[in-house]
Each structure stands twice: as C-alpha cells, then as structure tokens.
Write an enzyme that holds these catalytic residues in place. Structure first.
Site, PDB file in Angstrom:
ATOM      1  N   HIS A   2       0.818  -1.212   0.000  1.00  0.00           N
ATOM      2  CA  HIS A   2       0.000   0.000   0.000  1.00  0.00           C
ATOM      3  C   HIS A   2       0.856   1.268   0.000  1.00  0.00           C
ATOM      4  CE1 HIS A   2      -4.273  -1.411   1.000  1.00  0.00           C
ATOM      5  NE2 HIS A   2      -3.584  -2.462   0.556  1.00  0.00           N
TER       6      HIS A   2
ATOM      7  N   TRP B 142      -7.785 -16.324   2.343  1.00  0.00           N
ATOM      8  CA  TRP B 142      -7.955 -16.830   0.978  1.00  0.00           C
ATOM      9  C   TRP B 142      -7.546 -18.308   0.881  1.00  0.00           C
ATOM     10  CZ3 TRP B 142      -6.466 -11.769   1.848  1.00  0.00           C
ATOM     11  CH2 TRP B 142      -7.149 -10.764   1.146  1.00  0.00           C
TER      12      TRP B 142
ATOM     13  N   HIS C  90      -2.320 -12.432  -2.284  1.00  0.00           N
ATOM     14  CA  HIS C  90      -3.508 -12.825  -1.520  1.00  0.00           C
ATOM     15  C   HIS C  90      -3.358 -14.224  -0.935  1.00  0.00           C
ATOM     16  CE1 HIS C  90      -6.600  -9.732  -3.249  1.00  0.00           C
ATOM     17  NE2 HIS C  90      -5.739  -9.212  -2.406  1.00  0.00           N
TER      18      HIS C  90
END
Length: 315
Positions: A40, A185, A169
C-alpha cells in the site's frame, strides 16, 4: 528492540523476522500485514501525475493515514516503530519496504530485489507539497477486471504482472471492519505459495473477492492463473520481478542512489542538487560495490549508505 550497525541490512532483516512473531495478532504472525504495508505504501503511484509510490512514507500523515483503503495498517507501522526508533539511520520508507520483502522471504517466498535510498517526509505539510493527492488509487476488492486494469495500468503493470501481484492474496486474511469481507484466501495464510491460484480454479474456495474472481473470468488474466497454479517456480520468479518493480515506484534516484523529490523534479524537468557521490575507493556496505559502481533498479547510481554520511536522509 536491538540496534544494529548502521547499514547492516542483513542484521536488520533478522530483527524484522523477530517482529513477525505476534501471538496476539492474526494467525500469530505480522508477516502478511508487513507485506500489505509495503504494497500500500507503493501502490498509489501514478505515471500520469508523477507522484505517489514508496518514497516519503506518506502514510505517517493524513490523508494517507486515514484513507479507508489503508485501514489496519497502523498495526504494521506500530510493530516496526520500536525497530525504527532503535535504528534511526534507516528511513521509514526503506524500513517498510524492507520489512515487506523480508516477510515474503521468511514465509517461504522468493527473494525480492531491494535497494535502500528512500527518504521520509518530515511533516504533513511536506508530504502534501511533494506528494499531492494519492487517494482512491488502491484496488477495491468489490470491483472487477476493468477496475483492476485501471489501478495497475496507472502504475505501468501488464496483465501478467497484475496476476502475479495478486498472488500476494496467498497471505493474510480479510477483516469485515476494514474491507467488508472476512476470512483467509487459503488454508495456510502465513506461508507463501501458489495455493491461491489453485483455489481460484474450479474446486474448494475459502474466500474470494470479486477482484479475485475477475482473474479467472477475464480471458487475458485466466491463462496466467492457470500457469501459476501449475508452476510455483514460475509464479515465484514473476512475483519477485513484479513486487520488486512495485516497491521501486516513485523512487527517482539521483547519482548517489538517493530518491529525489520525484514530483518537483518532473515539474521542473531537471534533477535537484545533491551531495556529490562518494569517493571511488570506498566500498558500499550494502552491495559490496566500490564507490559509484553499483547499479540500481531505477537507474545507475552510487552507494546510498555512504552518501548518507554526507547528507540528512529527509525530504
């Protein structure tokens, strides 16, 4: 938290690995959230606006610190803060990205290319002045293929790189209070592998977002999902290249290896004045290269650690 010798990044990586052990946090590990922090901090770069990216550690200040897309990342920042305080010679921007690549490696993933030299904004005002508005640039898990291409295309990533990066993920889990989705996930969310891609294909799925499902519904994305599900080595190679590219976004290095004020330099059409590179008979403690001979991912340059002796690593 231990203080290590200035410029000893390998020792710093060992300290980061110790930080990863967090019995009271998700699945007992801070590894996934450290990867998300590096992601991020870098993933708001824009080739059009020439701003954003990993340089500056803008998430320490509003508006990035309160961006809903960054919800929960205060945990990662707080985990690293004692280490940064004990080793003030490294910038937050370098530590965040180093922590991300270290966590990936420690959780069984590939070695990611990483170079130091990122600088920190000293204040919210400096961040706003040099970084500008980088809000609404991170992926929204509730959207589809067009959104994914828009987000990643803004940073210069291809369809293949988009799918490779989505393999992150495999780590961590969603939280309903942060994203509106909940759960991991994969079966082992603290082990880096290609299991995410295997679960995307027909079979048992624990939890997938609309953006995940877009990878198998889109005719350009799906072949890469199938390739990575069948070949973990290929996935690791492509992920390492794509993630290494991601954490270099916005890091416009000068000839000392330090990041420049990328937006201002782009607006003026010229590099900013910098301290002269170190003498040619000195050896870089990061790469082992002599003087200005070390080459960097974002362009040629000298050793940023030695240049740090002659300048303050602040924007």
């Amino acid at each position: 938290m231990a203080s290590v010798k200035e410029g000893d990044y390998q020792a710093l990586k060992e300290e980061i690995k110790k930080i990863m052990k967090q019995p009271g946090y998700d699945d007992g590990s801070a590894g996934p959230v450290l990867v998300r922090l590096a992601w991020h901090a870098s993933g708001n770069f824009s080739l059009v606006e020439h701003n954003g990216g990993s340089n500056g550690a803008g998430m320490r200040f509003p508006p990035e610190s309160v961006d809903p897309a960054n919800a929960g990342l205060h945990y990662a920042i707080s985990f690293l803060l004692p280490l940064q305080s004990a080793n003030s010679w490294i910038s937050h921007a370098d530590l965040w990205t180093l922590a991300g690549v270290t966590a990936i490696e420690a959780m069984g993933g590939p070695q990611i290319p990483w170079e130091p030299g990122r600088l920190d904004y000293e204040s919210e005002q400096a961040a706003v002045e040099h970084r500008g508005d980088v809000s609404n640039r991170l992926p929204d898990g509730a959207l589809g293929a067009a959104h994914i291409r828009d987000v990643f295309g803004r940073m210069g990533f291809s369809d293949q790189e988009i799918v490779a990066l989505s393999g992150a993920h495999n780590l961590g889990r969603c939280h309903a209070d942060r994203s509106g989705f909940d759960g991991p996930w994969v079966v082992n969310p603290t082990r880096f592998s290609n299991q995410y891609f295997k679960l995307l294909l027909p079979g048992t799925r624990l939890m997938m977002l609309p953006t995940d499902m877009a990878l198998i519904e889109d005719p350009s994305f799906r072949p890469w999902v199938e390739k990575y599900a069948a070949d973990q080595n290929l996935f690791f190679k492509d992920f390492a290249n794509a993630f290494g590219k991601l954490i270099e976004l916005g890091v416009d290095r000068d000839d000392t290896g330090f990041a420049r004020l990328a937006k201002k330099a782009a607006e003026e059409g010229k590099p900013l004045d910098k301290t002269a590179p170190p003498a040619g008979d000195e050896t870089c403690p990061v790469s082992g290269a002599v003087g200005g001979g070390v080459q960097r991912a974002a362009g040629g340059g000298g050793c940023p650690f030695m240049a740090m002796q002659n300048r303050e690593a602040k924007l």
